[in-house]
Design a protein around this motif. Structure first.
Motif, short mmCIF file in Angstrom:
data_model
loop_
_atom_site.label_atom_id
_atom_site.label_comp_id
_atom_site.label_asym_id
_atom_site.label_seq_id
_atom_site.Cartn_x
_atom_site.Cartn_y
_atom_site.Cartn_z
N ALA A 102 -5.01 -8.80 -1.66
CA ALA A 102 -4.29 -10.06 -1.45
C ALA A 102 -4.36 -10.57 -0.02
O ALA A 102 -4.29 -11.77 0.22
N ASN A 103 -4.53 -9.68 0.96
CA ASN A 103 -4.60 -10.16 2.35
C ASN A 103 -6.05 -10.40 2.80
O ASN A 103 -6.29 -10.69 3.95
N GLY A 104 -7.01 -10.28 1.88
CA GLY A 104 -8.40 -10.57 2.20
C GLY A 104 -9.24 -9.35 2.54
O GLY A 104 -10.46 -9.44 2.60
N GLU A 105 -8.58 -8.22 2.80
CA GLU A 105 -9.33 -6.99 3.07
C GLU A 105 -9.95 -6.49 1.77
O GLU A 105 -9.55 -6.88 0.68
N ARG A 106 -10.89 -5.59 1.90
CA ARG A 106 -11.46 -4.92 0.73
C ARG A 106 -10.67 -3.64 0.50
O ARG A 106 -10.33 -2.93 1.44
N TYR A 107 -10.36 -3.35 -0.75
CA TYR A 107 -9.64 -2.12 -1.07
C TYR A 107 -10.52 -0.92 -0.74
O TYR A 107 -11.66 -0.83 -1.16
N ASP A 108 -9.97 -0.02 0.05
CA ASP A 108 -10.64 1.22 0.42
C ASP A 108 -9.77 2.36 -0.10
O ASP A 108 -8.70 2.62 0.43
#
Length: 194
Positions: A102-108
């Motif tokens: 949701a904040n634009g990061e990629r899930y890691d």
């Protein structure tokens, strides 16, 4: 209007209602919501491949500063120190790895992150597993969980650190951190990783 026509109208209306109910809050589309059913994440092939130890889980990058025109800017970490919540936590793994949060990061899945319905993005919270007393600090970078009865979705690394990677869910306590506490926790996490 014939019976068949009424049935079609009702079917279309029902479909529209279901889509509206399935849309996550805050304008996150279901295609961007990476964990619409956290229970399915536990059931797939990720669970047997969980880390051997919490030391194998990489800490989240602190995202505390960035360079712009040679100047270092400190990102603002929300103060959520008055926030406290108890309830059921779940986790999501490799099936979602790399998808946008949701904040634009990629899930890691190897980072210490989590999804929460209302906490501000980039807030840090301490999550304690009430069954074994293990505690970790995670960064909120996504919205969810969208499964009734759950208050937070943890990354695979966070689930491992809390000892809940095999059970899939656990009762937890969430305590918000102040900006200073979050910065200190991230610095400590980075130091222990080196």
């Amino acid at each position: 209007m014939g019976i068949r026509m009424r049935a079609r109208v009702l079917a279309v209306a029902g479909s529209v209602a279901l889509v509206a109910c399935a849309t996550p809050p805050n304008g996150v589309s279901t295609s961007d919501a990476i964990h619409t059913n956290p229970a399915s994440a536990v059931a797939h092939a990720d669970a047997p491949n969980a880390f051997a130890s919490a030391a194998d889980a990489l800490p989240a990058s602190p995202d505390l500063s960035s360079k712009l025109g040679g100047k270092t800017l400190t990102a603002s970490i929300p103060d959520v120190s008055t926030f406290s919540q108890k309830g059921r936590a779940s986790w999501y793994g490799g099936h979602f790895n790399g998808r946008k949060t949701a904040n634009g990061e990629r899930y890691d899945m190897n980072a210490m992150t989590a999804a929460h319905r209302t906490l501000p993005m980039s807030a840090f919270v301490r999550v304690t597993n009430e069954s074994n007393g293990k505690s970790i600090v995670v960064k909120i970078n996504d919205r969810g969980p969208f499964h009734r009865g759950r208050i937070i979705d943890l990354s695979r690394a966070a689930a491992l650190a809390l000892g809940m990677q095999h059970s899939g869910t656990s009762n937890v306590k969430i305590q918000g951190l102040s900006t200073a506490e979050a910065t200190a926790a991230q610095s400590e996490s980075l130091a222990s990783a080196n």
